[in-house]
Design an enzyme around this catalytic site. Structure first.
Site, PDB file in Angstrom:
ATOM      1  N   GLU A  20       0.809  -1.227   0.000  1.00 20.54           N
ATOM      2  CA  GLU A  20       0.000   0.000   0.000  1.00 20.54           C
ATOM      3  C   GLU A  20       0.837   1.270   0.000  1.00 20.54           C
ATOM      4  OE1 GLU A  20      -3.156   1.154   3.227  1.00 20.54           O
ATOM      5  OE2 GLU A  20      -4.153   0.327   1.447  1.00 20.54           O
ATOM      6  N   LYS A  57       0.732   4.739   1.036  1.00 23.02           N
ATOM      7  CA  LYS A  57      -0.081   5.471   2.019  1.00 23.02           C
ATOM      8  C   LYS A  57       0.809   6.477   2.752  1.00 23.02           C
ATOM      9  CE  LYS A  57      -1.574   3.165   5.703  1.00 23.02           C
ATOM     10  NZ  LYS A  57      -2.483   2.366   6.596  1.00 23.02           N
ATOM     11  N   LYS A 110      -7.597   2.679  -3.327  1.00 25.68           N
ATOM     12  CA  LYS A 110      -7.982   2.577  -1.913  1.00 25.68           C
ATOM     13  C   LYS A 110      -8.703   3.851  -1.528  1.00 25.68           C
ATOM     14  CE  LYS A 110      -7.817   0.110   1.832  1.00 25.68           C
ATOM     15  NZ  LYS A 110      -6.641  -0.101   2.636  1.00 25.68           N
ATOM     16  N   GLU A 156     -14.307  -5.964   1.516  1.00 30.68           N
ATOM     17  CA  GLU A 156     -13.626  -6.008   2.823  1.00 30.68           C
ATOM     18  C   GLU A 156     -14.639  -6.067   3.950  1.00 30.68           C
ATOM     19  OE1 GLU A 156     -10.377  -3.070   3.716  1.00 30.68           O
ATOM     20  OE2 GLU A 156     -11.807  -2.416   5.239  1.00 30.68           O
ATOM     21  N   ASN A 216     -10.269  -7.126   7.395  1.00 37.25           N
ATOM     22  CA  ASN A 216      -9.440  -6.064   7.960  1.00 37.25           C
ATOM     23  C   ASN A 216      -9.241  -6.306   9.446  1.00 37.25           C
ATOM     24  OD1 ASN A 216      -8.133  -3.677   8.614  1.00 37.25           O
ATOM     25  ND2 ASN A 216      -9.241  -2.538   7.026  1.00 37.25           N
ATOM     26  N   GLU A 242      -5.677  -8.131   6.044  1.00 34.63           N
ATOM     27  CA  GLU A 242      -5.322  -6.718   5.892  1.00 34.63           C
ATOM     28  C   GLU A 242      -4.997  -6.066   7.240  1.00 34.63           C
ATOM     29  OE1 GLU A 242      -8.592  -4.642   4.115  1.00 34.63           O
ATOM     30  OE2 GLU A 242      -8.960  -6.165   2.617  1.00 34.63           O
ATOM     31  N   SER A 243      -4.028  -5.176   7.262  1.00 34.82           N
ATOM     32  CA  SER A 243      -3.746  -4.275   8.390  1.00 34.82           C
ATOM     33  C   SER A 243      -2.991  -4.910   9.543  1.00 34.82           C
ATOM     34  CB  SER A 243      -5.037  -3.644   8.955  1.00 34.82           C
ATOM     35  OG  SER A 243      -5.682  -2.853   7.989  1.00 34.82           O
TER      36      SER A 243
HETATM   37  O1  LIG Z   1      -5.553   3.046   8.892  1.00 34.29           O
HETATM   38  C1  LIG Z   1      -6.418   3.784   9.412  1.00 34.29           C
HETATM   39  O2  LIG Z   1      -6.184   4.593  10.331  1.00 34.29           O
HETATM   40  C2  LIG Z   1      -7.825   3.743   8.888  1.00 34.29           C
HETATM   41  C3  LIG Z   1      -8.827   4.466   9.555  1.00 34.29           C
HETATM   42  C4  LIG Z   1     -10.128   4.437   9.058  1.00 34.29           C
HETATM   43  C5  LIG Z   1     -10.431   3.712   7.905  1.00 34.29           C
HETATM   44  C6  LIG Z   1      -9.438   2.993   7.233  1.00 34.29           C
HETATM   45  C7  LIG Z   1      -8.135   3.006   7.737  1.00 34.29           C
HETATM   46  N1  LIG Z   1      -7.097   2.340   7.099  1.00 34.29           N
HETATM   47  C8  LIG Z   1      -7.260   1.719   5.834  1.00 34.29           C
HETATM   48  C9  LIG Z   1      -6.680   0.375   5.914  1.00 34.29           C
HETATM   49  O3  LIG Z   1      -7.391  -0.538   6.102  1.00 34.29           O
HETATM   50  C10 LIG Z   1      -5.191   0.263   5.875  1.00 34.29           C
HETATM   51  O4  LIG Z   1      -4.666   1.366   5.173  1.00 34.29           O
HETATM   52  C11 LIG Z   1      -4.678  -0.985   5.168  1.00 34.29           C
HETATM   53  O5  LIG Z   1      -5.424  -2.118   5.541  1.00 34.29           O
HETATM   54  C12 LIG Z   1      -3.212  -1.193   5.542  1.00 34.29           C
HETATM   55  O6  LIG Z   1      -3.119  -1.306   6.947  1.00 34.29           O
HETATM   56  P1  LIG Z   1      -1.670  -1.131   7.643  1.00 34.29           P
HETATM   57  O7  LIG Z   1      -0.757  -2.176   7.046  1.00 34.29           O
HETATM   58  O8  LIG Z   1      -1.927  -1.359   9.123  1.00 34.29           O
HETATM   59  O9  LIG Z   1      -1.210   0.263   7.337  1.00 34.29           O
END
Ligand SMILES: O=C(O)c1ccccc1NCC(=O)[C@H](O)[C@H](O)COP(=O)(O)O
Length: 254
Positions: free
Chosen positions: A45, A47, A107, A156, A178, A208-209
């Site tokens: 990603e 970001k 995204k 998702e 997620n 994810e995340s």
């Molecule tokens: O990441 C946030 O703070 C967030 C808050 C509200 C809605 C969506 C959000 N994030 C989007 C995502 O799900 C993440 O960017 C993506 O899954 C990657 O997660 P990470 O590896 O923890 O950065």
């Protein structure tokens, strides 16, 4: 936070003017994840910032980052286009699309067909639809609309209740779980453990995340994920190519 973002999206949509049609080579996001470069696929990603973590990368050059991800073997990219909460931009996605040869997910928080058409025109190969943001019937309408525009869809969900709501209406080809609760930001690497049991066998599952280490990657894979979506932990590193190799345990950095 999710509800606040969705209110902002409604306002953005009321002002949305579609960009001119671009000329882009369509790449299959689904096929790339179906045939990953490694034992578990990677959506890397791009970001800059997020509501939960604030500014993630000050020295942010999306094309450089995307090329480094591609060099590191990412199967697909996810590019934030939300401006207000993630400091993303449509132009970032278009510039990345013109620079790399792998598929790109837009995204953003998609709640209307206009945003799907916009995604197509800026060069996206796929869009994200968030289960917690939409009624299941509306989600299916948008899902079908995206496919009619030759875009893949990553559906998702965060929790079992949302998954069950969606599965009552249709079975997505590609489903992400997620680990982050988008309302509270609470993140649990084991979120997939219980949900994975309910995923239809022909659905490709993405974790994810909150994936920071090879151990996290192995944990999510052990729960049945065929791919992962990783942003922050890769974005915070100096070199995104090396960051991917470290995530897969191919190099060990101190
Ligand atoms: O990441 C946030 O703070 C967030 C808050 C509200 C809605 C969506 C959000 N994030 C989007 C995502 O799900 C993440 O960017 C993506 O899954 C990657 O997660 P990470 O590896 O923890 O950065």
């Amino acid at each position: 936070m999710l509800n606040k973002i969705l209110e902002t999206k409604k306002e953005e949509i009321s002002r949305l003017v579609l960009p001119e049609e671009g000329q882009f080579t369509k790449r299959s996001f689904y096929d790339a994840l179906k045939n990953p470069n490694r034992h578990i696929g990677l959506i890397a990603e791009v970001k800059k910032a997020s509501p939960s973590k604030g500014l993630i990368k000050e020295n942010f050059h999306p094309v450089e980052i995307a090329l480094a991800y591609e060099k590191g073997g990412a199967d697909c990219l996810s590019v934030l286009t939300d401006v207000q909460y993630f400091q993303g931009a449509n132009d970032y996605l278009t510039a990345v699309k013109n620079a790399v040869n792998i598929p790109i997910l837009r995204k953003d928080f998609i709640i209307d067909e206009l945003q799907i058409e916009e995604a197509r025109r800026i060069g996206a190969d796929a869009i994200l639809l968030i289960g917690e943001a939409l009624e299941a019937e509306r989600l299916k309408e948008l899902y079908d609309d995206a496919h009619s525009k030759n875009l893949d869809v990553l559906v998702e969900v965060h929790d079992i209740e949302t998954l069950e709501r969606v599965l009552k209406v249709f079975t997505p080809k590609l489903l992400g779980v997620n680990n982050r609760n988008l309302k509270t930001f609470e993140t649990n690497i084991h979120q997939l453990k219980e949900i994975a049991q309910l995923i239809p066998k022909d659905t490709l599952l993405v974790g994810e995340s909150g994936i920071y280490t090879k151990e996290d990657l192995d944990t999510v894979k052990s729960y049945g994920a065929s791919a992962v979506l990783v942003g922050e932990s890769l974005m915070r590193k100096e070199n995104q190519t090396e960051a991917i190799k470290e995530l897969y345990g191919e190099i060990v950095n101190g």
